[in-house]
Design a protein around this motif. Structure first.
Motif, mmCIF file in Angstrom:
data_model
loop_
_atom_site.group_PDB
_atom_site.id
_atom_site.type_symbol
_atom_site.label_atom_id
_atom_site.label_comp_id
_atom_site.label_asym_id
_atom_site.label_seq_id
_atom_site.Cartn_x
_atom_site.Cartn_y
_atom_site.Cartn_z
ATOM 1 N N LEU A 9 1.172 43.287 66.942
ATOM 2 C CA LEU A 9 -0.050 43.884 67.219
ATOM 3 C C LEU A 9 -0.079 45.415 67.647
ATOM 4 C CD1 LEU A 9 -2.037 40.950 68.924
ATOM 5 C CD2 LEU A 9 -2.461 41.624 66.671
ATOM 6 N N GLU A 11 -3.178 48.585 68.392
ATOM 7 C CA GLU A 11 -4.514 49.334 68.370
ATOM 8 C C GLU A 11 -4.310 50.635 68.360
ATOM 9 O OE1 GLU A 11 -8.855 49.650 70.803
ATOM 10 O OE2 GLU A 11 -7.313 48.456 71.267
ATOM 11 N N ASP A 12 -4.627 51.087 67.141
ATOM 12 C CA ASP A 12 -4.528 52.622 66.909
ATOM 13 C C ASP A 12 -5.739 53.636 67.485
ATOM 14 O OD1 ASP A 12 -6.914 52.739 64.988
ATOM 15 O OD2 ASP A 12 -5.466 52.792 63.352
ATOM 16 N N ASP A 13 -5.442 54.838 67.444
ATOM 17 C CA ASP A 13 -6.445 55.805 68.060
ATOM 18 C C ASP A 13 -7.943 55.846 67.507
ATOM 19 O OD1 ASP A 13 -4.315 56.663 69.728
ATOM 20 O OD2 ASP A 13 -3.849 58.341 68.339
ATOM 21 N N SER A 15 -9.846 52.649 66.735
ATOM 22 C CA SER A 15 -10.318 51.477 67.358
ATOM 23 C C SER A 15 -9.873 50.619 65.993
ATOM 24 C CB SER A 15 -11.750 51.596 67.564
ATOM 25 O OG SER A 15 -11.844 52.460 68.659
ATOM 26 N N ARG A 16 -8.867 50.476 65.597
ATOM 27 C CA ARG A 16 -8.532 49.631 64.334
ATOM 28 C C ARG A 16 -7.439 48.840 65.087
ATOM 29 N NH1 ARG A 16 -7.934 53.668 59.275
ATOM 30 N NH2 ARG A 16 -6.370 54.402 60.763
ATOM 31 N N LEU A 17 -7.317 47.560 64.627
ATOM 32 C CA LEU A 17 -6.329 46.647 65.080
ATOM 33 C C LEU A 17 -5.514 46.274 64.188
ATOM 34 C CD1 LEU A 17 -5.194 45.148 67.757
ATOM 35 C CD2 LEU A 17 -6.570 42.982 66.798
ATOM 36 N N TRP A 18 -4.068 46.464 64.246
ATOM 37 C CA TRP A 18 -3.326 46.219 63.082
ATOM 38 C C TRP A 18 -2.369 45.088 63.445
ATOM 39 C CZ3 TRP A 18 -3.279 49.100 58.464
ATOM 40 C CH2 TRP A 18 -3.760 50.123 58.584
ATOM 41 N N ASP A 30 -11.021 46.500 61.876
ATOM 42 C CA ASP A 30 -11.833 47.842 62.561
ATOM 43 C C ASP A 30 -12.553 47.137 63.411
ATOM 44 O OD1 ASP A 30 -13.939 49.647 62.889
ATOM 45 O OD2 ASP A 30 -13.255 50.425 60.998
ATOM 46 N N LEU A 31 -12.126 47.702 64.887
ATOM 47 C CA LEU A 31 -12.964 46.743 65.941
ATOM 48 C C LEU A 31 -14.393 47.389 66.069
ATOM 49 C CD1 LEU A 31 -10.131 47.074 68.419
ATOM 50 C CD2 LEU A 31 -10.728 45.091 67.072
#
Length: 75
Positions: A9, A11-13, A15-18, A30-31
């Motif tokens: 897991l 979380e990118d810059d 606010s998306r969780l991969w 997309d959070l």
């Protein structure tokens, strides 16, 4: 979304969780909007060679609007 196992897991810059999965490809959640996008081997929006995503890593290149995601796979 029936995923067998989540292996990584990130979380990118933005606010998306991969989520990297065992044989189910890569998922982006997309959070902010709660929308989910899946990337699978052979998919229209995907260049994945395999669906087994072991590690996801974000590389910061100094530009807050651009970065790279890298993932490792088991072939």
């Amino acid at each position: 979304m029936a995923i067998r196992a989540i292996l990584s897991l990130l979380e990118d810059d933005q606010s998306r969780l991969w989520a990297g999965t065992y044989e189910d490809g890569l998922y982006m959640i997309d959070l902010k909007s709660n929308q989910v996008q899946s990337y699978r081997k052979g998919g229209a929006m995907s260049e994945l060679l395999v669906d087994d995503i072991r590690v996801i890593h974000q590389i910061d290149n100094g530009d807050p609007h651009r970065y790279q995601l890298w993932w490792s796979v088991l072939v």
